[in-house]
Design a protein around this motif. Structure first.
Motif, mmCIF file in Angstrom:
data_model
loop_
_atom_site.group_PDB
_atom_site.id
_atom_site.type_symbol
_atom_site.label_atom_id
_atom_site.label_comp_id
_atom_site.label_asym_id
_atom_site.label_seq_id
_atom_site.Cartn_x
_atom_site.Cartn_y
_atom_site.Cartn_z
ATOM 1 N N PRO A 161 0.826 -1.216 0.000
ATOM 2 C CA PRO A 161 0.000 0.000 0.000
ATOM 3 C C PRO A 161 0.855 1.260 0.000
ATOM 4 N N LEU A 162 0.830 1.981 -1.099
ATOM 5 C CA LEU A 162 1.646 3.185 -1.248
ATOM 6 C C LEU A 162 1.369 4.205 -0.157
ATOM 7 N N GLU A 163 0.122 4.286 0.276
ATOM 8 C CA GLU A 163 -0.231 5.325 1.244
ATOM 9 C C GLU A 163 0.512 5.166 2.572
ATOM 10 N N LEU A 164 1.031 3.966 2.844
ATOM 11 C CA LEU A 164 1.781 3.741 4.080
ATOM 12 C C LEU A 164 3.273 4.006 3.933
ATOM 13 N N MET A 165 3.788 3.993 2.723
ATOM 14 C CA MET A 165 5.219 3.830 2.511
ATOM 15 C C MET A 165 6.045 5.105 2.605
ATOM 16 N N GLY A 166 5.433 6.277 2.462
ATOM 17 C CA GLY A 166 6.190 7.517 2.437
ATOM 18 C C GLY A 166 7.109 7.731 3.636
ATOM 19 N N PRO A 167 6.637 7.515 4.883
ATOM 20 C CA PRO A 167 7.506 7.758 6.037
ATOM 21 C C PRO A 167 8.773 6.911 6.071
ATOM 22 N N LEU A 168 8.819 5.833 5.286
ATOM 23 C CA LEU A 168 10.061 5.070 5.204
ATOM 24 C C LEU A 168 11.182 5.915 4.603
ATOM 25 N N GLY A 169 10.822 6.961 3.857
ATOM 26 C CA GLY A 169 11.830 7.777 3.194
ATOM 27 C C GLY A 169 12.644 8.640 4.126
ATOM 28 N N CYS A 170 12.137 8.880 5.361
ATOM 29 C CA CYS A 170 12.908 9.697 6.301
ATOM 30 C C CYS A 170 12.754 9.218 7.733
ATOM 31 N N GLY A 171 11.626 9.552 8.377
ATOM 32 C CA GLY A 171 11.517 9.337 9.814
ATOM 33 C C GLY A 171 11.665 7.896 10.250
ATOM 34 N N ILE A 172 10.991 6.985 9.564
ATOM 35 C CA ILE A 172 11.030 5.587 9.988
ATOM 36 C C ILE A 172 12.400 4.977 9.716
ATOM 37 N N GLN A 173 12.976 5.289 8.548
ATOM 38 C CA GLN A 173 14.310 4.743 8.286
ATOM 39 C C GLN A 173 15.358 5.380 9.202
ATOM 40 N N THR A 174 15.114 6.597 9.653
ATOM 41 C CA THR A 174 16.056 7.236 10.582
ATOM 42 C C THR A 174 16.095 6.486 11.910
ATOM 43 N N GLY A 175 14.920 6.214 12.487
ATOM 44 C CA GLY A 175 14.893 5.521 13.764
ATOM 45 C C GLY A 175 15.375 4.092 13.674
ATOM 46 N N ALA A 176 14.864 3.360 12.693
ATOM 47 C CA ALA A 176 15.267 1.959 12.549
ATOM 48 C C ALA A 176 16.733 1.845 12.158
ATOM 49 N N GLY A 177 17.167 2.704 11.238
ATOM 50 C CA GLY A 177 18.549 2.644 10.779
ATOM 51 C C GLY A 177 19.545 3.038 11.847
ATOM 52 N N ALA A 178 19.147 3.941 12.752
ATOM 53 C CA ALA A 178 20.048 4.324 13.834
ATOM 54 C C ALA A 178 20.451 3.108 14.655
ATOM 55 N N VAL A 179 19.514 2.178 14.812
ATOM 56 C CA VAL A 179 19.816 0.948 15.550
ATOM 57 C C VAL A 179 20.510 -0.064 14.654
ATOM 58 N N ILE A 180 19.879 -0.381 13.516
ATOM 59 C CA ILE A 180 20.352 -1.493 12.685
ATOM 60 C C ILE A 180 21.662 -1.167 11.978
ATOM 61 N N ASN A 181 21.780 0.051 11.450
ATOM 62 C CA ASN A 181 22.949 0.404 10.630
ATOM 63 C C ASN A 181 24.043 1.124 11.397
ATOM 64 N N ALA A 182 23.650 1.969 12.358
ATOM 65 C CA ALA A 182 24.626 2.847 13.008
ATOM 66 C C ALA A 182 25.162 2.257 14.316
ATOM 67 N N LEU A 183 24.297 2.059 15.294
ATOM 68 C CA LEU A 183 24.751 1.558 16.589
ATOM 69 C C LEU A 183 25.078 0.070 16.545
ATOM 70 N N ARG A 184 24.293 -0.691 15.815
ATOM 71 C CA ARG A 184 24.502 -2.137 15.668
ATOM 72 C C ARG A 184 24.671 -2.856 17.004
ATOM 73 N N PRO A 185 23.691 -2.744 17.893
ATOM 74 C CA PRO A 185 23.821 -3.403 19.192
ATOM 75 C C PRO A 185 23.835 -4.925 19.050
ATOM 76 N N GLU A 186 24.613 -5.560 19.901
ATOM 77 C CA GLU A 186 24.703 -7.003 19.893
ATOM 78 C C GLU A 186 23.431 -7.613 20.476
ATOM 79 N N ALA A 187 23.116 -8.821 20.053
ATOM 80 C CA ALA A 187 22.006 -9.545 20.672
ATOM 81 C C ALA A 187 22.278 -9.680 22.164
ATOM 82 N N GLY A 188 21.241 -9.422 22.951
ATOM 83 C CA GLY A 188 21.389 -9.479 24.398
ATOM 84 C C GLY A 188 21.832 -8.188 25.039
ATOM 85 N N SER A 189 22.022 -7.138 24.253
ATOM 86 C CA SER A 189 22.516 -5.863 24.784
ATOM 87 C C SER A 189 21.350 -4.974 25.223
ATOM 88 N N SER A 190 21.710 -3.806 25.782
ATOM 89 C CA SER A 190 20.712 -2.886 26.338
ATOM 90 C C SER A 190 20.726 -1.559 25.593
#
Length: 373
Positions: A161-190
């Motif tokens: 659904p296109l109507e849902l996808m726009g926020p992936l272009g900035c805000g959602i990818q910013t929050g998710a990417g900060a964890v997955i791509n930038a900080l890269r916390p180990e499994a079991g971390s805090s």
């Protein structure tokens, strides 16, 4: 030229008013996109208030999703009918871009905040023939049609659904990417997330995805804290009820968290995010503050192995990361749609006000394309 409807800001902190504008046809390297829906982001509000001085009047918006209508002669990756998400722009050829660090492109500010093409032109004219700034994040998606650079488009499957996808272009990818791509916390971390807005909650969901076992959300809004629990937070802290640093220390046996994220752009909160770290911990700064905003830190906090780094757009290469987030969403592992509230385009000013006042997490305005162009 195309006649479009667009939301225009004409003065600092002024309203978003819908106007009839003329928009140029795409140049050789540009793509014309019929916008179906677009998210409202904190950065749109920051620019409206001129903390980042994009020339006014301007068409803003930078979380657009839509269908390709026309492509320039040199564009080969897209064709009319393609479904796309529009994200931020980067040059693609500087040292950082070539290393996959597009968020730190040497030309990032000019490509996203100049309000003009790189040659100084703007593709918009108002009813009196006056220039209106555009090319915001190389898209200006607060309009029924948008001109994007081919480089900042991401092709997505036609069955989502296109109507849902726009926020992936900035805000959602910013929050998710900060964890997955930038900080890269180990499994079991805090991890502690300061600010449970759409960006912070995307980070909470991402932390659960990567296996963090202590995920702490900090906010002053009880409803947001309750949602944070539902999305993966193992503990929540009401910052209005006491010192969040002390609360985090208590939750971690006096040690502090290994990672923290600051999503509010408030200097006081950034200091708390740093001070909540254990020794050798890492704090990521996401919140976009006004130019010149300063913060003070206890030097001894940093001396004991703690570090602070800025994160732009979640260290994401949109062409790679956005399709991954879509697939995670398909599998029910990243339910970012729970953050979204829809508004008709005619109510964009209300959508902005509700976003600014915290009544919604991620406002998305939808266009009636039959009456928009």
């Amino acid at each position: 030229m195309y006649e479009i409807q667009a939301a225009v800001v004409r003065e600092q902190s002024g309203p978003f008013r819908i106007e009839r504008l003329s928009l140029e046809a795409p140049r050789d390297d540009e793509v014309l996109v019929e916008v179906l829906a677009t998210g409202v982001c904190h950065t749109d509000i920051v620019v409206r208030d001129q903390y980042f001085p994009v020339p006014l009047p301007a068409v803003l918006g930078h979380e657009g999703a839509g269908v390709v209508k026309q492509v320039g002669r040199s564009v080969t990756r897209f064709a009319p009918g393609d479904h796309v998400v529009m994200s931020y722009a980067s040059c693609g050829h500087c040292h950082n871009c070539q290393q996959g660090q597009n968020g730190y492109c040497n030309e990032l500010y000019g490509l996203n905040f100049a309000g003009r093409r790189t040659d100084g032109s703007t593709p918009y004219r108002d009813a009196q023939g006056g220039e209106v700034s555009g090319c915001f994040f190389s898209q200006s998606s607060f309009g029924s049609l948008a001109l994007a650079r081919a480089d900042n488009l991401v092709k997505i499957p036609n069955d989502v659904p296109l109507e849902l996808m726009g926020p992936l272009g900035c805000g959602i990818q910013t929050g998710a990417g900060a964890v997955i791509n930038a900080l890269r916390p180990e499994a079991g971390s805090s991890l502690a997330v300061f600010g449970a807005g759409s960006v912070g909650l995307a980070a909470v969901m991402a932390a659960r995805l990567v296996g963090c076992t202590t995920i702490i959300a900090v906010d002053m809004n009880p409803a947001r804290l309750e949602l944070a629990r539902e999305l993966g937070a193992t503990a929540v802290i009401d910052a209005a009820a006491g010192d969040p640093v002390a609360a985090i220390q208590a939750l971690t046996g006096g040690e502090g968290v290994q990672y923290s994220l600051e999503c509010t752009a408030l200097p006081k909160v950034l200091r708390q995010a740093v001070e909540s770290l254990r020794q050798t911990g890492v704090c990521g700064l996401i919140g976009a503050a006004a130019l010149g905003t300063e913060v003070t830190l206890d030097m001894n906090s940093i001396l004991f192995g703690r570090s602070l780094r800025g994160i732009i757009e979640g260290d994401s290469v949109p062409d790679i990361f956005i399709p991954r987030l879509i697939e995670l969403w398909r599998q029910g592992l990243f339910p970012f749609d729970r953050l979204i509230s829809f508004y008709p385009f005619a109510e964009i000013e209300q959508a902005v006000r509700d976003s600014e006042q915290g009544r919604v997490l991620k406002a998305v305005v939808r266009f009636d394309q039959e009456g928009a162009a």
